[in-house]
Structure formats: C-alpha cells, structure tokens
Design a protein around this motif. Sequence first.
Motif, PDB file in Angstrom:
ATOM      1  N   GLY A 130      -4.405 -11.058   6.901  1.00 22.39           N
ATOM      2  CA  GLY A 130      -3.712 -10.675   8.127  1.00 22.39           C
ATOM      3  C   GLY A 130      -4.205  -9.363   8.692  1.00 22.39           C
ATOM      4  O   GLY A 130      -4.301  -9.184   9.925  1.00 22.39           O
ATOM      5  N   LEU A 131      -4.568  -8.450   7.803  1.00 26.49           N
ATOM      6  CA  LEU A 131      -5.032  -7.130   8.272  1.00 26.49           C
ATOM      7  C   LEU A 131      -6.491  -7.191   8.736  1.00 26.49           C
ATOM      8  O   LEU A 131      -6.859  -6.570   9.737  1.00 26.49           O
ATOM      9  N   LEU A 132      -7.300  -7.926   8.009  1.00 32.18           N
ATOM     10  CA  LEU A 132      -8.716  -7.995   8.357  1.00 32.18           C
ATOM     11  C   LEU A 132      -8.942  -8.713   9.687  1.00 32.18           C
ATOM     12  O   LEU A 132      -9.876  -8.395  10.425  1.00 32.18           O
ATOM     13  N   ARG A 133      -8.066  -9.690  10.012  1.00 32.57           N
ATOM     14  CA  ARG A 133      -8.216 -10.427  11.270  1.00 32.57           C
ATOM     15  C   ARG A 133      -7.331  -9.856  12.376  1.00 32.57           C
ATOM     16  O   ARG A 133      -7.309 -10.371  13.483  1.00 32.57           O
ATOM     17  N   GLY A 134      -6.589  -8.776  12.029  1.00 31.83           N
ATOM     18  CA  GLY A 134      -5.683  -8.184  13.002  1.00 31.83           C
ATOM     19  C   GLY A 134      -6.419  -7.454  14.112  1.00 31.83           C
ATOM     20  O   GLY A 134      -7.604  -7.108  13.980  1.00 31.83           O
ATOM     21  N   PRO A 135      -5.709  -7.163  15.191  1.00 37.59           N
ATOM     22  CA  PRO A 135      -6.349  -6.516  16.347  1.00 37.59           C
ATOM     23  C   PRO A 135      -6.642  -5.039  16.117  1.00 37.59           C
ATOM     24  O   PRO A 135      -7.539  -4.493  16.737  1.00 37.59           O
ATOM     25  N   ARG A 140       5.236   4.044  11.556  1.00 41.49           N
ATOM     26  CA  ARG A 140       5.003   2.897  12.437  1.00 41.49           C
ATOM     27  C   ARG A 140       3.765   2.106  11.981  1.00 41.49           C
ATOM     28  O   ARG A 140       3.740   0.864  12.025  1.00 41.49           O
ATOM     29  N   ARG A 141       2.729   2.827  11.580  1.00 38.12           N
ATOM     30  CA  ARG A 141       1.509   2.150  11.133  1.00 38.12           C
ATOM     31  C   ARG A 141       1.743   1.403   9.822  1.00 38.12           C
ATOM     32  O   ARG A 141       1.230   0.286   9.624  1.00 38.12           O
ATOM     33  N   LEU A 142       2.489   1.998   8.918  1.00 39.68           N
ATOM     34  CA  LEU A 142       2.769   1.314   7.658  1.00 39.68           C
ATOM     35  C   LEU A 142       3.606   0.063   7.892  1.00 39.68           C
ATOM     36  O   LEU A 142       3.406  -0.973   7.224  1.00 39.68           O
ATOM     37  N   GLU A 143       4.541   0.143   8.826  1.00 33.89           N
ATOM     38  CA  GLU A 143       5.334  -1.035   9.164  1.00 33.89           C
ATOM     39  C   GLU A 143       4.449  -2.145   9.739  1.00 33.89           C
ATOM     40  O   GLU A 143       4.619  -3.337   9.429  1.00 33.89           O
ATOM     41  N   ALA A 144       3.496  -1.754  10.581  1.00 33.76           N
ATOM     42  CA  ALA A 144       2.578  -2.745  11.145  1.00 33.76           C
ATOM     43  C   ALA A 144       1.742  -3.394  10.048  1.00 33.76           C
ATOM     44  O   ALA A 144       1.494  -4.611  10.065  1.00 33.76           O
ATOM     45  N   ILE A 145       1.277  -2.577   9.090  1.00 35.06           N
ATOM     46  CA  ILE A 145       0.476  -3.103   7.981  1.00 35.06           C
ATOM     47  C   ILE A 145       1.289  -4.098   7.164  1.00 35.06           C
ATOM     48  O   ILE A 145       0.817  -5.199   6.823  1.00 35.06           O
ATOM     49  N   GLN A 146       2.529  -3.742   6.846  1.00 33.28           N
ATOM     50  CA  GLN A 146       3.378  -4.625   6.056  1.00 33.28           C
ATOM     51  C   GLN A 146       3.655  -5.935   6.792  1.00 33.28           C
ATOM     52  O   GLN A 146       3.684  -7.015   6.188  1.00 33.28           O
ATOM     53  N   HIS A 188      -3.515  -3.175  -3.435  1.00 35.41           N
ATOM     54  CA  HIS A 188      -4.488  -2.141  -3.818  1.00 35.41           C
ATOM     55  C   HIS A 188      -5.702  -2.771  -4.509  1.00 35.41           C
ATOM     56  O   HIS A 188      -6.848  -2.428  -4.213  1.00 35.41           O
ATOM     57  N   ILE A 189      -5.449  -3.699  -5.422  1.00 34.61           N
ATOM     58  CA  ILE A 189      -6.565  -4.356  -6.114  1.00 34.61           C
ATOM     59  C   ILE A 189      -7.412  -5.150  -5.125  1.00 34.61           C
ATOM     60  O   ILE A 189      -8.647  -5.129  -5.176  1.00 34.61           O
ATOM     61  N   ALA A 190      -6.756  -5.832  -4.204  1.00 31.68           N
ATOM     62  CA  ALA A 190      -7.507  -6.602  -3.206  1.00 31.68           C
ATOM     63  C   ALA A 190      -8.366  -5.692  -2.342  1.00 31.68           C
ATOM     64  O   ALA A 190      -9.514  -6.018  -2.005  1.00 31.68           O
ATOM     65  N   LEU A 191      -7.802  -4.525  -1.975  1.00 25.43           N
ATOM     66  CA  LEU A 191      -8.560  -3.591  -1.151  1.00 25.43           C
ATOM     67  C   LEU A 191      -9.739  -3.013  -1.914  1.00 25.43           C
ATOM     68  O   LEU A 191     -10.837  -2.850  -1.367  1.00 25.43           O
TER      69      LEU A 191
END
Length: 541
Positions: A468-473, A507-513, A530-533
Amino acid sequence: MTTTSRVPAQQPREPWEPALSVRQVLDLERVRAGRPEVVAGAHRLDRPVRWVHVAEAADVGVMLSGGEMVLTTGVLLAGDEDRQGEYIRSLDRAEAAAVVLGLGRAFPAPPDVMRRAAERCGLPLVVLHRPFPFAELTEEVQSRLLRRKFAAVSLSEAVRTELTGLITAGAPVQRLLDEVARHAGCPVVVTNLAHRVLATAGERAAVDDVLRDWERIARQAGAASADGWIRAELSCRGERWGRLVLCGYRGERAAGRLLADRAAEALVLHRMLVGDGSRGVGSPGTRDAWDSWEEQCARSLLTDLVTGAVPARQLLPRARAAGLPVNRRVFVPLVVREREPARPARVLRRLGLPGIAARLADEHVAVLLSLAPDQDARALTAHFATRLRAEPDVAHTVVAAADARADWTEVPAGLREAQHVADAVADSATALDLPPVVRLRDIHLRGLVRLLRDDPHVQSFAERELDGLLRGPDQDLLPVLRTYLATGRNKSRTAQLHHVSRPALYRRLEAIQGLLGVDLDDFEQAASVHIALLAHDAQQG
C-alpha cells in the motif's frame, strides 16, 4: 662434434643485434659437412656469433670488435708455437666468439699449443676435418643474421605501432600487457625496484608458476645467466621506477629484447599520459600513477579472493609476490565504505601496517591486514579505523571487520563477512551510533535480513507488507517510516530529523498506517513492517 650440456647465452653487445650461438653455427648442415670437432672451450658453445670473419693474418685480433667467429687455415702460424699461442690469446682479448681452423697442409691435426691456449682462455676452438669452402659458411651465417635482424626490427615496429595505438585509444595498462604477453608467448611481469609484483599478463597457470617462488627467481632474472628471462628497465626523466620482465621467453633473444624494450617504452608513455587509464590524464612522473598500478594488482587479488573465482590456495603466490607477508601470519579482513579508495592504503603506509587495500565496487574498499601471531589484531584494527576516520571528510566512514583468520584459506569467507556487515549498515539511520569497527554482532536483525534478501519468500513478504505504501501517491512517506522505526518509534526524534512539527508527523504516521492497514503502536505489527522495510532496502541496495 663433441656435445656439452646447454648453458645460457651471453647477451650481445647491443640489445637489438641478432646473433647465432657457436653451437647453432656448428649445427648448420653446411658446417656439418666439414666434420667439425670442438677441441677446446666446449663449455662456451652458447656464446653469441654476431659475424663471421675469414682472416689469415697473425694479428687479426686488432681488427675485431667482439662476437666474431674467425675462420682460418693457420697458414701463417705453422711452425711457430709462440705465434700460435699469442694468436689465440689475441682473439680472446678481442672477445671473439670462436675460432674455426680448417685442417690441411698447415695443420694436418689439431695443434696442441693452440688447443691448450684456447682451453685456458675459454675460447671455443673448432677444427674441420674435411676441406670446406669458408665462403659458404660466411654466406650462410651472414644471411641468417640479416634475416633475423630484419624480422626483429619488423616485430619491433609492429609492436610499437600497436601499443601506441592502444595508448592513444585510452586502453588500460592491463590491455597493453596482455598484448605484450601475446607477442612474447610467455608470462610478463611488472615490478617495482624492490621486486614487488605490480602487474602480470599471460596464461594464468603459467603466471602462477612464475609467481610461486617469485622473490628468488626475480633476482636471478637480472643475471646474464637467466635463460629466457629478459628484463627492461622502466624509467622516466632519468629516474628508474620499475622493471618489465619476460619470463621464459623462447624466441630469439634479440627479438625478445626488442619486444621488452618496446613494451617498456609503452608503459612509460602510458604512465606519463594517462596514468592507470581509469582516472583521466595524470601528471607526468607523479607517484599517483604508479600507485594506481599497485592498486590494480591489489584489486585483482582481493576481487578473486572475495568472489571465489580462484581457490584461495592458488592465490598465495600472487599475494606473496605482491608484497603481502603470508608465512605464519594472522589475516584481518576489512571492508571500508569510502569514496576515495587510495585513502585506506595511505593510512596503512603511515601506520606501518603490512597489508593491501583496493576498491571492490561502488564505495567498498577491501583491506587485508597481515599481522604476526603475537600482535593484537583487534587493537591494531581499531587503531587503523580511528586513524582512517580522523582523515578529512571521512568522520562517518564505516569500517567493517571479520574476526582474524589464522588460515589463509579462510580469508575469502572473512572478506565476504566484512562486506556483508558493511552492506548491512549502509545508509542506516543509526550509522552515527556505530562503533569505530563494526562486526557481525553489531548489525543484529539488519544483517540477517540482508543475508536473506534474495530469498523469494522474503521478497514476497516485503512486497506484501509494504504494498500500500509503495504504490501510494506520496512517496515521501517511506523515509518517514524508515526513520520512525529505526529510532525505536521515537516521535520526537523522527520529527526533529525530518524538520517537521509533531502534529505534522502524526498526520503522516496516520497516513502510513492507513495505507499499510497496520497499527504501528502494536509491537508485533511494527516489527513485521520494520523487517519488511529492511528487506526492501536490502533488495534495493
């Protein structure tokens, strides 16, 4: 004709001058027809013959310049033993190659006085038992010498043109040496004045045979008795700085000397114009260009060790020839992330630590220390790292190390371990908190993930967790997540590092979650992300 064991020929007076040995002349078909017999000086049959001179004068010695084979019937010497002895001695003083005496009316048998005098002087004395036209021998030898000289000069010009063309095209030193080895048909070695090997070319197995006992045979190569070993000095503006050696050249010695001289000229020109061929135009006569040759030698050795392309035991001769002590030593493998590859080598020299250093790839510089068993490997490694980090613009340089190896065959694994450690801490947000020397135990989970980064299951896990994060805008969210997790989910520290306010970070952490569908306050979910990152970063790196 008497036979003797072969001994190496002396060098002609001029390196370009072709020559036949006395033995080769006597083995010519026309000469064998005269039934030649060596009656004195048989141990000197490999002396070079530069010319054949027919002379009956008793004082012929004053007419010679050295290297001539003198043909005579001795008609003016018959009956005068004093003149016979002086005749031989005068030829020896003139450095004649040999004297051939045609037996006949003047001397029906080999004269004892001349034979004894020739034996004392070490001058080959050959008698012909059958009548033989000297003109045929003169014609045969002279034509052969001229053909050899023409072939040698042609080779010289062809090699000079080819090597000059490679230099003007910007070819590296190794390309030049490969061409020289191809022409020579034997290994080619370049050394400094201390006989330390800086570059080699030729068939790998043959080169390894030469390097196996290099220090001993290199010193013998400088002697006139070295059969097939031809060397040329490397000098610039009157200063000698190295040698090029053709090791076991089997062609004509004159051609070999010409080839070595042309190769030496090309290497000097290359040094003056393009340095090592990879850093652009260098300053003529600077040490930097020559240092780059040493680095190339070290790079080849270290790369082969790291990759395992060559078994470690087979690399021992190359390591020893490159000046690395290998007998009864302890080896410390290091990998330094450093933009300037020459800096670790300079620090080694300043500290007087025996070792080699060279760039492997990107910003990795491999360093291999060779220490005595009673030296403190950890203390010296830490000292090296401290001095390196004290250099300008390298305060945050990573020095990764593996444990010391007492067995040379374990060095490749140690270098790969050090490289793995250096990779694992690359671009880490915690790099500032690392010890001066980073070891495997210091990288924890990051090291394990990097080891497994090529596993398809790990790759699939990273993609699934971060999809979701990698394909996010908003691609700016990934660095925020990386910092947040690397700082132990410290919001204040993360906001400070990204120069944002606390509310903006929330706000950014909420968007990431939201994009990942996780709760970063939950330890297990945060650990999974964390492991995935870490896996994603390792794969990208």
